[in-house]
Scaffold this active site. Structure first.
Site, mmCIF file in Angstrom:
data_model
loop_
_atom_site.group_PDB
_atom_site.id
_atom_site.type_symbol
_atom_site.label_atom_id
_atom_site.label_comp_id
_atom_site.label_asym_id
_atom_site.label_seq_id
_atom_site.Cartn_x
_atom_site.Cartn_y
_atom_site.Cartn_z
ATOM 1 N N HIS A 106 -13.234 -14.524 9.636
ATOM 2 C CA HIS A 106 -12.317 -15.528 9.078
ATOM 3 C C HIS A 106 -11.019 -14.904 8.579
ATOM 4 C CE1 HIS A 106 -15.126 -19.217 8.584
ATOM 5 N NE2 HIS A 106 -15.442 -18.514 9.662
ATOM 6 N N ARG A 162 -19.001 -12.512 8.438
ATOM 7 C CA ARG A 162 -18.229 -13.746 8.637
ATOM 8 C C ARG A 162 -16.857 -13.666 7.957
ATOM 9 N NH1 ARG A 162 -18.892 -19.563 6.314
ATOM 10 N NH2 ARG A 162 -18.017 -20.809 8.009
#
Ligand code: HEM
Length: 326
Positions: A74, A70
């Site tokens: 991001h 993740r």
């Protein structure tokens, strides 16, 4: 071949044209060429180091693999994969760590620090934090049982970060399929890339606050699944209580995410949007029955997302400490 100064002026001309004419499409692919051999001479052991630190981190806590995957997403969605997300806030600088989608949510910064420390010890000032995140996320997928692939390298680290770009560019859990598609299209990623990349939600966890309305109010949710999730996600309070995205094989990077969607067991509203009578239904069904097709598409889409780099002309460097500019 162009001389150095001619090459530099060419880059400047391209950068200016880029800014004037094509801002949306200018992820500076024009001036940065990534290569899987980038560190062959300057840091031949970098991939081994990243892999070994990641193997320890994932063995200690499998969820950390998910958190690192993740982190890469991001980073890349906010002005390219430039490690901007890693910069700490200071009294005079506001970075991305406290943007809405990141605050109290993105994890794994210490693992990147640990990798960076070992990489610096082996090869001083050679390897960017952005490349470390790209390699670490590839290894995270593989260590959790997913595919592996070669990572094009040679990214540089930003000297700045943008909380407002993070707030604007990272899609939220209440998004419709149309807005997810346009958020990915804005990064040059297709709807197919989006659906494949969303398969990362086959690992990791989410907080009650992000799926409460789905399990209490939505019509297209499996009743047994909703009841199970309601056990630890009350109608009020418990915002931070965690649930696995995939409750069958929570730590396995497999195609269960798509099987869950077909069974109306998507955890976030945005997950179930990919299988709700819309344009991605057919692909979700294919991935749910074809693990290899998902694995191949996911790997390709990670390389494509990893190709997002800062706009031409943005000042960059190889940071020595991933948390602060040199
Ligand atoms: C399609 C749009 C996406 C939305 C709306 C979205 C949203 C979210 C949300 C709300 C969470 C839970 C955060 C929390 O509870 O604090 C989450 C977790 C996660 N996301 Fe996404 N995400 C998206 C796409 C992606 C992509 C493209 C990737 C990677 C390729 C990814 C990887 C993950 C992982 C692995 C976790 C679990 C992290 C952990 O357990 O620490 N997501 N996402």
């Amino acid at each position: 071949m162009m001389g150095t100064s001619a090459a530099r002026s060419f880059t400047v001309v391209v950068a200016v044209l880029c800014l004037l004419l094509l801002p949306r499409h200018c992820h500076a692919k024009l001036s940065v060429k990534l290569s899987t051999k980038f560190y062959a001479k300057s840091c031949p052991n970098v991939e081994r180091i990243v892999r070994s630190v990641m193997a320890q981190a994932v063995a200690k806590e499998p969820r950390m693999g998910a958190s690192i995957i993740r982190l890469f997403f991001h980073d890349c969605f906010v002005n390219g994969c430039d490690a901007s997300i890693l910069l700490d806030d200071t009294p005079t600088f506001t970075g991305e760590k406290n943007a809405g989608a990141n605050a109290n949510s993105v994890r794994g910064y210490e693992v990147i620090d640990a990798i960076k420390a070992q990489v610096e010890a082996a090869c001083k000032a050679a390897v960017s934090c952005a490349d470390i995140v790209a390699l670490a996320s590839r290894d995270a997928v593989n260590l959790l049982g997913g595919p592996t692939w070669n990572v094009p390298l040679g990214r540089k680290d930003s000297r700045t970060a943008s909380q407002s770009a993070a707030n604007a560019n990272l899609p939220g859990p209440g998004s419709s399929v149309a807005s997810l598609t346009s958020a990915f299209a804005a990064k040059g990623l297709s709807a197919r890339d989006m659906t494949a990349l969303s398969g990362a939600h086959t690992v990791g966890q989410a907080r009650c606050l992000f799926f409460r309305s789905r399990i209490y109010t939505e019509p297209n949710v499996n009743a047994t699944f909703a009841a199970a999730r309601q056990q630890t996600c009350p109608q009020s309070g418990g915002d931070g209580n965690l649930a696995p995205f995939d409750d069958q094989t929570p730590d396995a990077f497999d195609n269960a995410y798509y099987k869950n969607l077909v069974a109306q067991r998507g955890l976030l509203h945005s997950d179930q949007e990919l299988f709700n009578g819309g344009p991605q239904d057919a692909l979700v069904r294919k991935y749910s029955g074809n693990a290899r097709m998902f694995a191949n598409d996911f790997a390709k889409a990670m390389v494509k997302m990893g190709g997002l780099v800062p706009a031409a002309g943005t000042p960059t460097e190889v940071r020595l400490n991933c948390r602060k500019v040199n």
